[in-house]
Design a protein around this motif. Sequence first.
Motif, short mmCIF file in Angstrom:
data_model
loop_
_atom_site.label_atom_id
_atom_site.label_comp_id
_atom_site.label_asym_id
_atom_site.label_seq_id
_atom_site.Cartn_x
_atom_site.Cartn_y
_atom_site.Cartn_z
N GLU A 143 0.84 -1.20 0.00
CA GLU A 143 0.00 0.00 0.00
C GLU A 143 0.87 1.25 0.00
O GLU A 143 0.57 2.24 -0.68
CB GLU A 143 -0.91 -0.01 1.23
N GLU A 170 0.90 4.51 -2.56
CA GLU A 170 0.70 5.88 -2.08
C GLU A 170 1.84 6.79 -2.50
O GLU A 170 1.63 7.97 -2.84
CB GLU A 170 0.56 5.88 -0.55
N GLU A 226 1.31 7.71 -6.09
CA GLU A 226 0.23 8.67 -6.19
C GLU A 226 0.71 10.08 -5.84
O GLU A 226 0.35 11.06 -6.49
CB GLU A 226 -0.93 8.27 -5.26
#
Length: 415
Positions: A131, A135, A138
């Motif tokens: 994860e 992130e 992003e």
Amino acid sequence: MSSQVTVYIYARASKANAAGQHPIYVRITIQGKRTEFSTRKFIHPTKWDQKTMKIKGSTEEARSINNYLESIKNKLTQTQVILEYQSVNITLDNFMNAYQGKSIKRERTLIPIFQDHNKKLKALIGIDYSEGTYERYETSLKHTQNYIKHQYGTDDIAIDKIDHAFVTGYDFYLRTEKDCSNNTTVKYIKNFKKIIRICLANGWLTQDPCLNYKVKLQEVERNVLTQEELETIIEKKITIERLDAVRDIFLFSCFTGLAYIDVKQLTPDNIIKGIDGQLWIDTKRQKTNTPSRIPLLSTALDIIQKYHDHPKCNNENTLLPVASNQKMNAYLKEIATICGIKKELTFHCARHTFATTVTLSNGVPIESVSKMLGHKSIRTTQHYAKITDSKVANDMDNLKALIESQKANPIKRTS
């Protein structure tokens, strides 16, 4: 129409016919480039109103030509709306091809490629990626979008327009506008370079704009607890329950080398009997999905036993009652203050302490440390495990003792 596409209709005197009539021309200007075409309509110059770009009067001829000119303007407006809806980069060539019903050359732009990469990466969370990795990409995407807006005043850029100046400008933007450190800047550019490699691999780019971009990560001095500081935390009496639990979980990491997320995800099933008949941790690091097998030291075993029947552990089937990383780090600051430790105490400091103070300084070979940390390369381990002065002193004492022993017991030479 917007200022991106400018339409100018006029009577062109230089093309007047034998009767003294001027042909009506349409001029299209986009991004400083322009083209013209004739409407094949002629008008006497005294009847032309340049301000309204129409013929004066209400005669049948005036109404007919004005309606025709209006239909041209409407078609030009419709062409722009369609191109904007299709997210096509509006150049003069693309616009005129679309207006004339010809096929247009679709330019590949950076942001959709970056977004597609992140979409695929998200689908692989828990398989190939974590994860946290998603992130970070992003965040990299947002920084890239903001840079393009800041530097070029647009929302996207054609990939064939990305050059060395774009990359160095992005680097400068991150360091100045975003106040990123050298290492943070290098990591964001590294993520951006992955998108460039995708473009190169697909043949969308023929040259690598990052080829001459040369910046290195700077070595960061990691906080590592000394043996004395570690013992202070172990022996300190803490009566506040939440701080006591955080202290224990932090110490567990100091004696196992596991990162926060790996400690949080431990279950009783991760405790196995090792090759030596003792209890070991057997898990996979979430960050790299590499195996990590660690023999349990007595301090870590005591902590596991302490929380064996903890309600949070029973409800969530976890080995330890781990709070959020944010809370853990906030409480560790309190613990540092209570223990009189001046260093910035974070959960990741425990992993470095395991590598340096607990293992390497006590003679555990770096190859073994690397395997327990779940590293793919000893080079990575070297960033965690620092050779301390006390380790150097201890090694040199052993060498001195060896030399003295050899002097006391010289080897007899044979003739």
